[in-house]
Design a protein around this motif. Structure first.
Motif, PDB file in Angstrom:
ATOM      1  N   ARG A  96     -11.973  -5.537   0.027  1.00  0.00           N
ATOM      2  CA  ARG A  96     -12.709  -4.698   0.523  1.00  0.00           C
ATOM      3  C   ARG A  96     -12.526  -3.369  -0.524  1.00  0.00           C
ATOM      4  N   LYS A 115      -8.384   8.810  -4.143  1.00  0.00           N
ATOM      5  CA  LYS A 115      -9.565   8.055  -4.083  1.00  0.00           C
ATOM      6  C   LYS A 115      -8.984   6.724  -5.196  1.00  0.00           C
ATOM      7  N   ARG A 166      -9.722  -2.030  -1.927  1.00  0.00           N
ATOM      8  CA  ARG A 166      -8.549  -1.209  -1.324  1.00  0.00           C
ATOM      9  C   ARG A 166      -7.433  -1.495  -2.336  1.00  0.00           C
ATOM     10  N   TYR A 196      -7.055   4.099  -3.576  1.00  0.00           N
ATOM     11  CA  TYR A 196      -7.705   3.134  -2.177  1.00  0.00           C
ATOM     12  C   TYR A 196      -9.021   2.838  -2.578  1.00  0.00           C
ATOM     13  N   ASP A 197      -9.786   3.010  -3.652  1.00  0.00           N
ATOM     14  CA  ASP A 197     -11.283   3.118  -3.658  1.00  0.00           C
ATOM     15  C   ASP A 197     -11.503   2.429  -4.985  1.00  0.00           C
ATOM     16  N   PHE A 239      -6.814  -5.072  -6.183  1.00  0.00           N
ATOM     17  CA  PHE A 239      -7.339  -4.591  -4.987  1.00  0.00           C
ATOM     18  C   PHE A 239      -7.875  -5.998  -4.430  1.00  0.00           C
ATOM     19  N   ALA A 290       0.859  -1.237  -0.026  1.00  0.00           N
ATOM     20  CA  ALA A 290      -0.043   0.042  -0.181  1.00  0.00           C
ATOM     21  C   ALA A 290       0.769   1.135  -0.007  1.00  0.00           C
TER      22      ALA A 290
END
Length: 225
Positions: A189, A48, A191, A51-52, A186, A27
Protein backbone atom coordinates in the motif's frame (compact mmCIF):
# COMPACT_ATOMS: atom_id res chain seq x y z
CA UNK A 1 32.32 -6.09 15.19
CA UNK A 2 29.11 -6.85 13.26
CA UNK A 3 28.06 -10.49 13.36
CA UNK A 4 28.32 -12.32 10.07
CA UNK A 5 24.85 -12.47 8.43
CA UNK A 6 23.25 -15.88 8.14
CA UNK A 7 22.67 -17.25 4.62
CA UNK A 8 19.72 -15.84 2.69
CA UNK A 9 16.78 -18.25 2.77
CA UNK A 10 16.31 -19.88 -0.60
CA UNK A 11 13.37 -22.19 0.06
CA UNK A 12 9.70 -21.42 0.43
CA UNK A 13 9.42 -22.14 4.16
CA UNK A 14 8.09 -19.15 6.10
CA UNK A 15 10.24 -17.91 9.00
CA UNK A 16 8.86 -18.13 12.52
CA UNK A 17 7.90 -14.46 12.98
CA UNK A 18 4.79 -12.60 14.04
CA UNK A 19 4.19 -10.24 11.12
CA UNK A 20 1.78 -7.88 12.92
CA UNK A 21 4.24 -7.25 15.75
CA UNK A 22 7.14 -7.02 13.32
CA UNK A 23 5.45 -4.46 11.07
CA UNK A 24 4.35 -2.26 13.98
CA UNK A 25 7.85 -2.31 15.42
CA UNK A 26 9.48 -1.57 12.08
CA UNK A 27 7.23 1.41 11.41
CA UNK A 28 8.10 2.86 14.82
CA UNK A 29 11.80 2.25 14.23
CA UNK A 30 11.66 4.00 10.87
CA UNK A 31 10.14 7.09 12.45
CA UNK A 32 12.84 7.15 15.11
CA UNK A 33 15.62 6.90 12.53
CA UNK A 34 14.43 9.95 10.57
CA UNK A 35 16.67 13.03 11.01
CA UNK A 36 15.32 15.89 13.10
CA UNK A 37 13.54 18.51 10.95
CA UNK A 38 14.80 22.06 10.67
CA UNK A 39 11.26 23.47 10.37
CA UNK A 40 7.60 22.54 10.55
CA UNK A 41 7.52 22.26 6.74
CA UNK A 42 10.49 19.88 6.80
CA UNK A 43 8.75 17.82 9.48
CA UNK A 44 5.67 17.44 7.30
CA UNK A 45 7.82 16.49 4.31
CA UNK A 46 9.66 13.85 6.30
CA UNK A 47 6.38 12.43 7.61
CA UNK A 48 5.30 12.01 4.00
CA UNK A 49 8.62 10.46 3.03
CA UNK A 50 8.36 7.97 5.87
CA UNK A 51 4.90 6.67 5.09
CA UNK A 52 4.06 7.60 1.52
CA UNK A 53 5.66 6.22 -1.64
CA UNK A 54 4.17 8.97 -3.86
CA UNK A 55 6.28 11.51 -1.97
CA UNK A 56 9.36 9.96 -3.56
CA UNK A 57 8.02 9.22 -7.03
CA UNK A 58 5.36 11.70 -8.05
CA UNK A 59 6.75 15.21 -7.64
CA UNK A 60 8.87 16.47 -10.51
CA UNK A 61 8.35 20.01 -11.79
CA UNK A 62 6.33 19.98 -14.98
CA UNK A 63 5.20 16.36 -14.85
CA UNK A 64 5.87 12.85 -13.55
CA UNK A 65 9.37 11.48 -13.17
CA UNK A 66 10.74 9.20 -15.89
CA UNK A 67 12.58 5.90 -15.76
CA UNK A 68 15.62 4.56 -17.61
CA UNK A 69 13.52 3.96 -20.72
CA UNK A 70 12.08 7.49 -20.68
CA UNK A 71 8.65 6.29 -19.52
CA UNK A 72 6.61 8.42 -17.11
CA UNK A 73 6.30 6.65 -13.75
CA UNK A 74 4.18 7.26 -10.66
CA UNK A 75 3.56 5.40 -7.43
CA UNK A 76 0.46 3.88 -9.02
CA UNK A 77 2.77 1.77 -11.19
CA UNK A 78 3.87 -0.07 -8.03
CA UNK A 79 0.44 -0.78 -6.59
CA UNK A 80 0.25 -4.14 -4.85
CA UNK A 81 4.04 -4.53 -4.97
CA UNK A 82 6.65 -4.73 -2.26
CA UNK A 83 9.06 -1.91 -3.11
CA UNK A 84 12.65 -1.39 -1.99
CA UNK A 85 13.86 2.14 -2.69
CA UNK A 86 17.45 3.36 -2.65
CA UNK A 87 19.40 6.35 -3.92
CA UNK A 88 21.97 6.28 -6.71
CA UNK A 89 24.06 8.36 -9.08
CA UNK A 90 25.46 6.89 -12.28
CA UNK A 91 28.96 8.13 -11.42
CA UNK A 92 28.86 6.66 -7.90
CA UNK A 93 32.21 4.84 -7.72
CA UNK A 94 31.49 1.98 -5.34
CA UNK A 95 28.62 2.07 -2.85
CA UNK A 96 25.82 2.39 -5.41
CA UNK A 97 27.19 -0.55 -7.35
CA UNK A 98 27.54 -2.63 -4.18
CA UNK A 99 23.96 -1.84 -3.12
CA UNK A 100 22.56 -2.74 -6.54
CA UNK A 101 24.39 -6.06 -6.60
CA UNK A 102 23.29 -6.80 -3.02
CA UNK A 103 19.64 -6.19 -3.93
CA UNK A 104 19.91 -8.29 -7.08
CA UNK A 105 21.29 -11.17 -4.99
CA UNK A 106 18.49 -10.84 -2.41
CA UNK A 107 15.83 -10.85 -5.12
CA UNK A 108 17.32 -13.92 -6.79
CA UNK A 109 17.32 -15.87 -3.51
CA UNK A 110 13.70 -15.12 -2.53
CA UNK A 111 10.92 -17.69 -2.86
CA UNK A 112 9.19 -17.36 -6.22
CA UNK A 113 5.93 -16.09 -4.73
CA UNK A 114 7.64 -13.27 -2.86
CA UNK A 115 9.92 -12.34 -5.75
CA UNK A 116 6.87 -11.97 -7.99
CA UNK A 117 5.68 -9.06 -5.82
CA UNK A 118 9.07 -7.35 -5.47
CA UNK A 119 10.09 -4.16 -7.28
CA UNK A 120 13.48 -2.50 -6.86
CA UNK A 121 13.64 1.28 -7.37
CA UNK A 122 16.82 3.36 -7.58
CA UNK A 123 16.26 7.13 -7.57
CA UNK A 124 19.09 9.25 -8.91
CA UNK A 125 19.83 12.30 -6.74
CA UNK A 126 22.02 13.81 -9.46
CA UNK A 127 19.85 15.94 -11.77
CA UNK A 128 22.50 15.50 -14.48
CA UNK A 129 21.61 11.80 -14.75
CA UNK A 130 19.25 11.35 -17.67
CA UNK A 131 17.34 8.21 -18.72
CA UNK A 132 20.11 7.10 -21.09
CA UNK A 133 22.67 7.39 -18.28
CA UNK A 134 20.48 5.32 -15.98
CA UNK A 135 19.94 2.70 -18.69
CA UNK A 136 23.70 2.43 -19.18
CA UNK A 137 24.22 2.02 -15.44
CA UNK A 138 21.62 -0.76 -15.27
CA UNK A 139 22.95 -2.51 -18.37
CA UNK A 140 26.50 -2.40 -17.05
CA UNK A 141 25.41 -4.25 -13.91
CA UNK A 142 23.08 -6.64 -15.80
CA UNK A 143 20.10 -5.54 -13.70
CA UNK A 144 16.81 -7.25 -14.55
CA UNK A 145 14.75 -4.65 -16.41
CA UNK A 146 11.53 -6.41 -15.40
CA UNK A 147 12.32 -5.87 -11.71
CA UNK A 148 14.40 -2.69 -11.63
CA UNK A 149 13.20 0.87 -12.13
CA UNK A 150 15.79 3.65 -12.19
CA UNK A 151 14.33 7.13 -11.94
CA UNK A 152 15.68 10.50 -13.01
CA UNK A 153 15.04 13.64 -10.94
CA UNK A 154 15.12 17.37 -11.43
CA UNK A 155 17.11 19.62 -9.08
CA UNK A 156 14.15 20.38 -6.83
CA UNK A 157 13.11 16.76 -6.38
CA UNK A 158 16.69 15.61 -5.81
CA UNK A 159 17.21 18.19 -3.07
CA UNK A 160 13.89 17.34 -1.42
CA UNK A 161 14.69 13.62 -1.40
CA UNK A 162 18.17 14.19 0.02
CA UNK A 163 16.70 16.38 2.78
CA UNK A 164 14.05 13.84 3.69
CA UNK A 165 15.94 10.58 3.32
CA UNK A 166 19.58 11.35 3.88
CA UNK A 167 22.18 13.71 2.52
CA UNK A 168 25.33 12.50 0.84
CA UNK A 169 27.35 10.79 3.51
CA UNK A 170 30.53 9.50 1.90
CA UNK A 171 33.15 11.27 -0.16
CA UNK A 172 35.19 9.13 -2.50
CA UNK A 173 38.23 11.14 -3.58
CA UNK A 174 38.09 12.77 -7.00
CA UNK A 175 34.89 10.94 -7.93
CA UNK A 176 32.85 13.14 -5.63
CA UNK A 177 30.24 12.31 -3.01
CA UNK A 178 28.18 9.15 -3.03
CA UNK A 179 24.53 9.28 -1.97
CA UNK A 180 23.18 7.88 1.26
CA UNK A 181 23.26 4.08 1.40
CA UNK A 182 19.91 3.93 3.21
CA UNK A 183 17.32 1.55 1.77
CA UNK A 184 13.59 1.78 2.39
CA UNK A 185 11.08 -1.08 2.26
CA UNK A 186 7.48 -0.20 1.40
CA UNK A 187 4.50 -2.52 1.69
CA UNK A 188 1.92 -3.12 -1.03
CA UNK A 189 0.00 0.00 0.00
CA UNK A 190 3.01 2.29 -0.32
CA UNK A 191 3.74 2.64 3.40
CA UNK A 192 7.25 2.48 4.79
CA UNK A 193 7.74 -0.62 6.91
CA UNK A 194 11.51 -0.73 7.39
CA UNK A 195 14.71 1.18 6.74
CA UNK A 196 18.19 -0.25 6.35
CA UNK A 197 21.30 1.84 7.01
CA UNK A 198 25.02 1.27 7.11
CA UNK A 199 27.56 0.53 4.42
CA UNK A 200 27.12 -3.26 4.54
CA UNK A 201 23.60 -4.52 3.77
CA UNK A 202 22.36 -7.39 5.92
CA UNK A 203 21.00 -9.46 3.03
CA UNK A 204 19.57 -12.16 5.27
CA UNK A 205 17.63 -9.65 7.34
CA UNK A 206 16.19 -7.92 4.26
CA UNK A 207 15.17 -11.30 2.79
CA UNK A 208 13.44 -12.32 6.04
CA UNK A 209 11.61 -9.01 6.25
CA UNK A 210 10.44 -9.28 2.64
CA UNK A 211 9.08 -12.78 3.24
CA UNK A 212 7.34 -11.71 6.46
CA UNK A 213 5.90 -8.55 4.91
CA UNK A 214 4.61 -10.46 1.90
CA UNK A 215 2.84 -12.90 4.21
CA UNK A 216 1.42 -10.06 6.29
CA UNK A 217 0.11 -8.19 3.24
CA UNK A 218 -1.40 -11.36 1.81
CA UNK A 219 -3.19 -12.10 5.08
CA UNK A 220 -4.42 -8.52 5.40
CA UNK A 221 -5.88 -8.53 1.89
CA UNK A 222 -7.56 -11.94 2.17
CA UNK A 223 -11.33 -11.98 2.75
CA UNK A 224 -12.24 -12.86 6.30
CA UNK A 225 -14.97 -15.40 7.05
Amino acid sequence: MMAKPSPIPTGSTMPSVRPARLIAGLAMLASLLAPLPASADAARDMAKAAYDLPFLLDTVAGGPTVDQAGRARTAADFADDLVVVGLVTTHCPSLCVMRALDLAAVAKALPDGVRAHLRLVAISVDPADRPADLAGFADGLHLDAARWTLLATDAGQAARIRDAIGRQVHRAGDDGAEPSTNLFLFDRRGRLMQSFGGRALDRARLARDLVALDAFDAAASSPHP
